[in-house]
Design a protein around this motif. Structure first.
Motif, PDB file in Angstrom:
ATOM      1  N   ASP B 215      -0.332  -4.202   3.982  1.00 33.58           N
ATOM      2  CA  ASP B 215      -0.124  -5.031   2.797  1.00 33.58           C
ATOM      3  C   ASP B 215      -1.292  -4.749   1.851  1.00 33.58           C
ATOM      4  N   ALA B 216      -1.040  -3.845   0.910  1.00 37.46           N
ATOM      5  CA  ALA B 216      -2.140  -3.398   0.050  1.00 37.46           C
ATOM      6  C   ALA B 216      -2.498  -4.412  -1.030  1.00 37.46           C
ATOM      7  N   HIS B 305       3.453   7.901  -8.542  1.00 38.05           N
ATOM      8  CA  HIS B 305       2.637   8.856  -7.807  1.00 38.05           C
ATOM      9  C   HIS B 305       2.540   8.397  -6.372  1.00 38.05           C
ATOM     10  N   GLN B 306       2.483   9.349  -5.454  1.00 37.66           N
ATOM     11  CA  GLN B 306       2.065   8.950  -4.127  1.00 37.66           C
ATOM     12  C   GLN B 306       0.738   9.629  -3.861  1.00 37.66           C
ATOM     13  N   PHE B 307      -0.241   8.799  -3.541  1.00 39.77           N
ATOM     14  CA  PHE B 307      -1.533   9.337  -3.136  1.00 39.77           C
ATOM     15  C   PHE B 307      -1.509   9.443  -1.628  1.00 39.77           C
ATOM     16  N   GLN B 308      -1.727  10.630  -1.083  1.00 37.37           N
ATOM     17  CA  GLN B 308      -1.870  10.737   0.371  1.00 37.37           C
ATOM     18  C   GLN B 308      -3.060  11.615   0.698  1.00 37.37           C
ATOM     19  N   CYS B 309      -3.955  11.037   1.478  1.00 45.63           N
ATOM     20  CA  CYS B 309      -5.126  11.798   1.906  1.00 45.63           C
ATOM     21  C   CYS B 309      -5.241  11.725   3.420  1.00 45.63           C
ATOM     22  N   VAL B 310      -6.036  12.630   3.968  1.00 43.40           N
ATOM     23  CA  VAL B 310      -6.427  12.508   5.367  1.00 43.40           C
ATOM     24  C   VAL B 310      -7.944  12.662   5.383  1.00 43.40           C
ATOM     25  N   VAL B 311      -8.591  11.830   6.192  1.00 41.13           N
ATOM     26  CA  VAL B 311     -10.049  11.970   6.331  1.00 41.13           C
ATOM     27  C   VAL B 311     -10.380  12.085   7.818  1.00 41.13           C
ATOM     28  N   GLY B 330      -4.740  -4.268  -7.353  1.00 39.97           N
ATOM     29  CA  GLY B 330      -3.428  -4.914  -7.435  1.00 39.97           C
ATOM     30  C   GLY B 330      -2.322  -3.971  -7.868  1.00 39.97           C
ATOM     31  N   LEU B 331      -2.592  -2.677  -7.887  1.00 40.56           N
ATOM     32  CA  LEU B 331      -1.620  -1.719  -8.421  1.00 40.56           C
ATOM     33  C   LEU B 331      -0.661  -1.156  -7.385  1.00 40.56           C
ATOM     34  N   ALA B 332      -1.021  -1.316  -6.093  1.00 40.40           N
ATOM     35  CA  ALA B 332      -0.245  -0.621  -5.067  1.00 40.40           C
ATOM     36  C   ALA B 332       1.141  -1.229  -4.895  1.00 40.40           C
ATOM     37  N   SER B 333       2.119  -0.388  -4.667  1.00 39.29           N
ATOM     38  CA  SER B 333       3.467  -0.842  -4.363  1.00 39.29           C
ATOM     39  C   SER B 333       3.499  -1.262  -2.881  1.00 39.29           C
ATOM     40  N   PRO B 334       4.616  -1.824  -2.427  1.00 38.49           N
ATOM     41  CA  PRO B 334       4.674  -2.215  -1.014  1.00 38.49           C
ATOM     42  C   PRO B 334       4.719  -1.031  -0.048  1.00 38.49           C
ATOM     43  N   LEU B 335       4.926   0.183  -0.552  1.00 41.36           N
ATOM     44  CA  LEU B 335       5.054   1.317   0.356  1.00 41.36           C
ATOM     45  C   LEU B 335       3.691   1.935   0.664  1.00 41.36           C
ATOM     46  N   VAL B 336       3.122   1.499   1.768  1.00 41.63           N
ATOM     47  CA  VAL B 336       1.793   1.944   2.165  1.00 41.63           C
ATOM     48  C   VAL B 336       1.803   2.267   3.655  1.00 41.63           C
ATOM     49  N   VAL B 337       1.308   3.434   4.001  1.00 46.02           N
ATOM     50  CA  VAL B 337       1.347   3.854   5.389  1.00 46.02           C
ATOM     51  C   VAL B 337      -0.010   4.372   5.835  1.00 46.02           C
ATOM     52  N   LEU B 338      -0.436   3.917   7.017  1.00 47.74           N
ATOM     53  CA  LEU B 338      -1.672   4.417   7.619  1.00 47.74           C
ATOM     54  C   LEU B 338      -1.318   4.994   8.980  1.00 47.74           C
ATOM     55  N   ILE B 360      -0.001   5.961  -0.227  1.00 48.36           N
ATOM     56  CA  ILE B 360       0.297   4.796  -1.055  1.00 48.36           C
ATOM     57  C   ILE B 360       1.014   5.207  -2.330  1.00 48.36           C
ATOM     58  N   ASP B 361       2.054   4.471  -2.680  1.00 48.28           N
ATOM     59  CA  ASP B 361       2.738   4.711  -3.950  1.00 48.28           C
ATOM     60  C   ASP B 361       2.118   3.879  -5.066  1.00 48.28           C
ATOM     61  N   PHE B 362       1.962   4.514  -6.213  1.00 50.99           N
ATOM     62  CA  PHE B 362       1.499   3.810  -7.412  1.00 50.99           C
ATOM     63  C   PHE B 362       2.448   4.107  -8.567  1.00 50.99           C
TER      64      PHE B 362
END
Lengths: 245, 436
Positions: B215-216, B305-311, B330-338, B360-362
């Motif tokens: 829940d972003a 946009h979807q931001f996807q990174c790996v660290v 407060g910009l993130a959409s509900p689609l967030v995956v870790l 995360i989708d923005f």
């Protein structure tokens, strides 16, 4: 129960989708057409998708010598033999205007070739007391129009032939489904201006299979083309002849 | 007609292109195109950015090249043309005991696209990337057909996995599927109350499939709360239950913070405090959004946009800082995956590395772009990586710096396609083949 389908014009995307639908039911399929490389690929595809057997066979609507071997091969299968005809060619009307000789080939591929094939198959269906013929016509066959009346008239002839064949096979337990697709998203319509409400070939194939199961006589696919064509057919000729649609 | 002029875009709809597209249905037509006028190929355009685009040029739509060329029920090896959807492979073969070993979050992803992006799935920590299950690939480049595999033309094979189509148009591929006892998944979901619980739970998870939703919008002590989803293949046979729904027009709900907060609250409460275990049809588990047609319209007309990174694993503190920035915005959409990732990767430009990946989708807005730029910089700082299948904003310099094998890859691409006939908009934007 074993079912065998002969698919004429099997390289088209509508035929391919229909082949996949019957393959998933475990049918035996003969894929008939000219591009043997593509047909062999499709045969492998259908077998992987569940066809009991799928085989590529040479068919050329303009060469009647290719007809008998296909029917003979299918006769070797047990159970009912069904056929689905997807052949046809649609040259630009303007091309036909330039070269009237194109009419012969169009009529042969869209009407007389497949009709002759079905005429040869009819006794097999009668002998086995069952079997369905699917004939793919076109909404273009419902009324002659400026934009493609040569193709339309060939399909109109095919529609009438199918109606007669239905009358004949009905007595022997066979059935004929006439299919009139509207615009379908195929290689034939790719990039042509003025296409609207374009249907996916897989949806059309689903409609056809449903019509086969329910023993429908004539279907329009997608269904709303029946309404569109009812309107087009109801325009009085004195007015219609002045229209360009 | 062979070529159709059209406007088209990637999944995020931020980048668009105008140009001629061919959609061959037969191998002979495709071969003719490749001999006469070679062009880059695309599949179902589920990549978010500009990799499926060739603005002002020509492109080949591969979706009608979708035959299964061979299937061995004893070994689970399947060979198919590039345009087949992975969801279709699952639908066809799972009832017969085999399923693609790796699938991304959409079943619309084509076989060719899965290879060109070396995609990963919810089981990456166990199964590795898609390319690690590829036996061989048939490519067409520079006027000829070649086959590459880990044992033959190995360098070109490694440049092809994740190589966004630059080593040849992908014609077909042979892949090893994995056995499945049924067509369902046994899924356990439980709530996680904050960020530390998220990381601890993913670290401790022993499930074959494990992924977390976040829940972003939650801030303060609840920052990072969400749901951990763990799953195993189940021997149950369940057909897909999801009914197709469609989003009729550009409604922009996911771009609305109030909606996102309400949605997330409800989504979290869907899972009881004590957790929940259930059997779900495979398709519903792997491709939850596929039945919602036009889902991207929920972001409004401007796209997203979807931001996807790996660290790396030891950089979870950086991810935490990112998450804090995101929740504050407060910009993130509900689609967030870790998700925790294993080391598995098959190609020179493959995305995965051992560590954690956040997606995360923005909505496409100026504020979001600024935030994404900050997140990208943090990723680079942490020696992490951005995913080409998602990117539409990064700079070429940054991307090239994240992929240590980039120059070797560029050499392979130049060798396979010396005239640059396969260059697409992403390759141009990131100067993947022109920079030195």
């Amino acid at each position: 129960m074993n079912e065998t389908w002969i698919i004429l014009g099997a390289t088209s995307s509508m035929a391919r989708a229909f082949g996949r639908a019957v393959a998933e039911r475990g049918a035996t399929v003969y894929l008939a057409g000219r591009d043997m490389e593509d047909l062999k690929g499709s045969a492998a595809d259908l077998e992987a998708r569940g066809a009991a057997k799928a085989q590529a066979v040479k068919f050329d609507a303009r060469d009647a010598a290719t007809f008998a071997p296909i029917i003979a091969a299918a006769e070797g299968e047990e159970g009912l033999i069904h056929a689905a005809v997807f052949v046809g060619s649609m040259p630009e009307q303007s091309e036909v205007d330039k070269d009237p000789g194109l009419i012969d080939g169009t009529v042969q591929e869209s009407f007389t070739g497949p009709a002759r094939f079905l005429q040869m198959l009819a006794p097999v269906i009668e002998a086995r007391a069952g079997g369905t013929v699917v004939g793919v016509g076109s909404v273009a066959g419902d009324r002659g129009r400026l934009s493609n009346y040569v193709y339309g008239s060939a399909k109109a002839g095919f529609h009438t032939y199918l109606a007669g064949l239905r009358n004949r096979l009905n007595r022997a337990g066979g059935h004929v489904v006439t299919v009139k697709p509207g615009f379908v998203d195929t290689a034939m319509t790719w990039g042509i201006e003025g296409m609207f409400l374009v249907a996916d070939p897989a949806d059309v194939a689903g409609d056809i299979l449903k019509a086969v199961e329910k023993k429908k006589n004539t279907i329009y696919t997608p269904f709303f083309w029946r309404i569109i064509m009812t309107i087009i057919k109801s325009v009085p000729e004195p007015i219609f002849k002045k229209l360009s649609i | 007609m062979l070529w159709k002029t059209a406007d088209y875009s990637g999944w995020g709809r931020v980048h668009t292109a105008h140009g001629e597209i061919a959609r061959p249905e037969r191998a002979s037509t495709l071969a003719r195109i490749m001999e006469e006028a070679p062009a880059p190929a695309f599949g179902n355009r589920r990549s978010y950015g500009d990799s499926p685009l060739n603005d002002g040029g020509r492109a080949i739509d591969m979706t009608r090249m979708d035959k299964v060329l061979g299937f061995d029920p004893d070994t689970g090896v399947v060979e198919a043309e590039a345009g087949i959807r992975l969801g279709e492979l699952m639908r066809l073969f799972a009832p017969r005991g085999w399923t693609p070993a790796v699938v991304p979050g959409t079943g619309f992803c084509t076989l060719g696209g899965a290879i060109a992006n070396d995609v990963h799935g919810k089981n990456h920590h166990v199964a590795g990337s898609f390319g690690e299950h590829v036996i061989s690939v048939a490519l067409f480049a520079n006027g000829k057909r070649v086959t590459v595999s880990p044992g033959h033309n190995k360098a070109q094979f490694r440049a092809t996995m994740g190589g966004i189509g630059q080593t040849g148009v992908i014609l077909s591929a042979k892949i090893q599927m994995k056995p499945c006892p049924g067509t369902a998944m046994r899924v356990t979901e439980r709530r996680l109350n904050d960020w530390d619980e998220q990381i601890d739970a993913l670290e401790a998870s022993t499930a074959s499939y494990a992924v977390s939703w976040i829940d972003a919008q939650a801030r303060g002590a609840r920052m990072g709360r969400g749901i951990l989803e763990e799953a195993e293949l189940s021997d149950m046979r369940l057909p897909s239950r999801a009914k197709p729904k469609s989003v009729p027009f550009n409604v922009g709900l996911f771009s609305n913070g109030l909606f996102a907060r309400a949605f997330n609250e409800g989504y979290l409460r869907r899972i009881p405090e004590a957790g929940k275990t259930s059997d779900k049809p495979m398709e519903d588990f792997f491709f939850p959004l596929d039945k919602v047609h036009g889902v991207t319209k929920l972001y409004g007309k401007a796209g997203f946009h979807q931001f996807q990174c790996v660290v790396p694993t030891d950089k979870t503190d950086v991810l935490r800082d990112m998450m804090m920035k995101i929740s504050r915005s407060g910009l993130a959409s509900p689609l967030v995956v870790l998700k925790r990732m294993g080391p598995g990767r098959a190609g020179m430009l493959s995305f995965p590395m051992e560590g954690y990946t956040l997606a995360i989708d923005f909505p496409n807005r100026a504020k979001a772009k600024k935030l994404i730029a900050e997140l990208e910089a943090m990723t680079a700082e942490a020696a992490g990586r951005l995913y080409l299948a998602k990117d539409s904003l990064a700079s070429g310099e940054m991307i090239r710096g994240m992929y240590p094998e980039w120059s070797e890859w560029a050499q392979q691409a130049a060798k396979a396609d010396p005239d640059g006939a396969l260059v697409n908009d992403m390759v141009r934007r990131l100067e993947l083949r022109s920079a030195t």
